[in-house]
Motif scaffolding. Structure first.
Motif, mmCIF file in Angstrom:
data_model
loop_
_atom_site.group_PDB
_atom_site.id
_atom_site.type_symbol
_atom_site.label_atom_id
_atom_site.label_comp_id
_atom_site.label_asym_id
_atom_site.label_seq_id
_atom_site.Cartn_x
_atom_site.Cartn_y
_atom_site.Cartn_z
ATOM 1 N N ARG A 167 1.212 11.672 1.730
ATOM 2 C CA ARG A 167 0.653 12.610 2.714
ATOM 3 C C ARG A 167 1.108 14.036 2.429
ATOM 4 N N ALA B 265 -1.847 13.703 9.688
ATOM 5 C CA ALA B 265 -3.125 13.196 10.207
ATOM 6 C C ALA B 265 -2.927 11.717 10.508
ATOM 7 N N GLY B 266 -3.937 11.124 11.127
ATOM 8 C CA GLY B 266 -3.971 9.677 11.327
ATOM 9 C C GLY B 266 -2.698 9.117 11.925
ATOM 10 N N SER B 267 -2.206 8.033 11.310
ATOM 11 C CA SER B 267 -1.086 7.302 11.912
ATOM 12 C C SER B 267 0.215 8.106 11.885
ATOM 13 N N ASP C 215 -4.252 13.159 2.705
ATOM 14 C CA ASP C 215 -3.432 11.978 2.391
ATOM 15 C C ASP C 215 -4.283 10.973 1.638
ATOM 16 N N PHE C 216 -3.651 9.955 1.107
ATOM 17 C CA PHE C 216 -4.400 8.923 0.379
ATOM 18 C C PHE C 216 -3.526 7.690 0.207
ATOM 19 N N LYS C 217 -4.207 6.580 -0.128
ATOM 20 C CA LYS C 217 -3.520 5.302 -0.316
ATOM 21 C C LYS C 217 -3.749 4.797 -1.736
ATOM 22 N N TYR D 82 3.305 0.261 3.049
ATOM 23 C CA TYR D 82 2.804 -0.705 4.031
ATOM 24 C C TYR D 82 2.655 -2.054 3.341
ATOM 25 N N GLU E 104 0.866 -1.175 0.000
ATOM 26 C CA GLU E 104 0.000 0.000 0.000
ATOM 27 C C GLU E 104 0.900 1.220 0.000
ATOM 28 N N ARG F 156 -14.607 6.045 11.162
ATOM 29 C CA ARG F 156 -13.603 5.552 12.119
ATOM 30 C C ARG F 156 -13.782 6.199 13.487
ATOM 31 N N ASP G 57 -13.055 6.389 1.099
ATOM 32 C CA ASP G 57 -12.591 5.269 1.936
ATOM 33 C C ASP G 57 -11.066 5.239 2.007
ATOM 34 N N THR G 58 -10.403 5.751 0.979
ATOM 35 C CA THR G 58 -8.942 5.576 0.858
ATOM 36 C C THR G 58 -8.180 6.913 0.850
ATOM 37 N N CYS G 59 -8.925 8.013 0.960
ATOM 38 C CA CYS G 59 -8.291 9.339 0.973
ATOM 39 C C CYS G 59 -8.819 10.101 2.185
ATOM 40 N N ARG G 60 -8.052 11.062 2.662
ATOM 41 C CA ARG G 60 -8.615 12.036 3.609
ATOM 42 C C ARG G 60 -8.853 13.331 2.849
ATOM 43 N N VAL H 176 1.142 5.108 0.547
ATOM 44 C CA VAL H 176 0.434 6.240 1.143
ATOM 45 C C VAL H 176 1.223 7.513 0.839
ATOM 46 N N ASP I 61 -0.811 -5.018 8.381
ATOM 47 C CA ASP I 61 -0.252 -4.051 7.415
ATOM 48 C C ASP I 61 0.911 -3.227 7.983
HETATM 49 O O1 C5P Z 1 -4.236 5.501 8.910
HETATM 50 P P1 C5P Z 1 -3.257 6.299 8.125
HETATM 51 O O2 C5P Z 1 -3.087 7.707 8.623
HETATM 52 O O3 C5P Z 1 -1.925 5.598 7.968
HETATM 53 O O4 C5P Z 1 -3.887 6.396 6.660
HETATM 54 C C1 C5P Z 1 -3.291 7.174 5.632
HETATM 55 C C2 C5P Z 1 -4.219 7.208 4.424
HETATM 56 O O5 C5P Z 1 -4.279 5.928 3.813
HETATM 57 C C3 C5P Z 1 -5.659 7.587 4.766
HETATM 58 O O6 C5P Z 1 -6.176 8.391 3.712
HETATM 59 C C4 C5P Z 1 -6.386 6.258 4.809
HETATM 60 O O7 C5P Z 1 -7.732 6.397 4.422
HETATM 61 C C5 C5P Z 1 -5.608 5.432 3.784
HETATM 62 N N1 C5P Z 1 -5.566 4.007 4.112
HETATM 63 C C6 C5P Z 1 -6.296 3.089 3.359
HETATM 64 N N2 C5P Z 1 -6.235 1.749 3.653
HETATM 65 C C7 C5P Z 1 -5.465 1.296 4.645
HETATM 66 C C8 C5P Z 1 -4.720 2.201 5.423
HETATM 67 C C9 C5P Z 1 -4.790 3.557 5.130
HETATM 68 O O8 C5P Z 1 -6.989 3.476 2.425
HETATM 69 N N3 C5P Z 1 -5.420 -0.021 4.875
#
Ligand code: C5P
Length: 234
Positions: free
Chosen positions: A94, A98-100, A175-177, A121, A90, A215, A196-199, A92, A129
């Motif tokens: 940024r 934010a987040g992790s 951020d996004f994945k 990841y 994965e 979340r 689901d995969t972006c902020r 990511v 992950d």
């Molecule tokens: O949780 P974290 O801050 O590491 O997430 C970074 C970005 O990756 C966020 O936009 C989150 O939605 C995305 N992500 C994802 N799938 C995951 C982990 C993170 O889409 N398994």
């Protein structure tokens, strides 16, 4: 195109074979999970919105020269994609803490990063992950060094393209994945690009318009996804 055998069912999507061996059908589900599956729920309307939003972003990126798996949208919650051999990494990107990242580095959420940060990841539910680097990727034989430099370059281009598109639409790309895979010797951008995969934050109010509402139990999840769609096409 005939919908064939169910190949794979994930947390948010199902993948089916079609009568073309090089093309799969992806069906977006309303199911939502977080924290490696510990939190489960249903966000009504999510499947349809994520399908539309992802298709929209894939078309935008294809138009800017990014090779993606997207073929076409075929239903309210379905799209055809090229069959990929998924690279289990994965990626990511940024722009804002934010987040992790905020947790790991002790930064206040919302701190602008002076340059984009790319993280990898290892896609493994069993291991939760874990974050990995280029050396781990080489040792685990997940991708070649050449593939990873191409992937990093594409991920940073995607960041620039999406940011330029979103800024005038009053959306901040925090951020996004991304996920990538191999198809006929080429690396293609795969998976989905959605709330689901972006902020996504409202540029002015910093209101969260993404899966963090689920979340963190903030409510208004479906409305936030709807709002993203409205700003993309409105
Ligand atoms: O949780 P974290 O801050 O590491 O997430 C970074 C970005 O990756 C966020 O936009 C989150 O939605 C995305 N992500 C994802 N799938 C995951 C982990 C993170 O889409 N398994």
């Amino acid at each position: 195109m005939q919908k064939g055998e169910l190949l794979y069912e994930g947390k948010a999507k199902k993948v089916y074979r079609t009568d073309d061996p090089g093309v799969y059908l992806v069906e977006y589900k309303d199911d939502a999970t977080a924290f490696n599956g510990l939190k489960k729920g249903v966000i009504s309307g999510k499947g349809e919105l994520n399908n539309k939003i992802s298709a929209h972003f894939f078309r935008l990126l294809e138009g800017k020269g990014i090779a993606t798996h997207f073929v076409k949208q075929v239903g309210e919650r379905e799209m055809l994609v090229r069959a990929l051999e998924i690279i289990p990494v994965e990626v990511v990107v940024r722009n804002i803490a934010a987040g992790s990242l905020a947790r790991r580095l002790g930064m206040d959420e919302g701190t602008a990063l002076p340059r984009p940060v790319v993280e990898y990841y290892y896609k493994s539910d069993e291991l939760g992950d874990p974050m990995i680097n280029d050396d781990h990727i080489a040792v685990l034989n997940l991708a070649t060094g050449e593939e990873m430099s191409a992937i990093k370059k594409v991920a940073l281009s995607v960041n620039e393209i999406l940011r330029s598109y979103l800024t005038p639409r009053n959306l901040e790309l925090v951020d996004f994945k991304l996920e990538f895979g191999r198809h006929e010797g080429k690396i293609l951008l795969g998976d989905e690009i959605s709330p689901d995969t972006c902020r996504f934050w409202d540029t002015r109010t910093k209101e969260k318009l993404d899966k963090d509402r689920f979340r963190r139990d903030l409510g208004g999840v479906e409305e936030a996804y709807q709002e993203v769609w409205r700003r993309l096409v409105g």
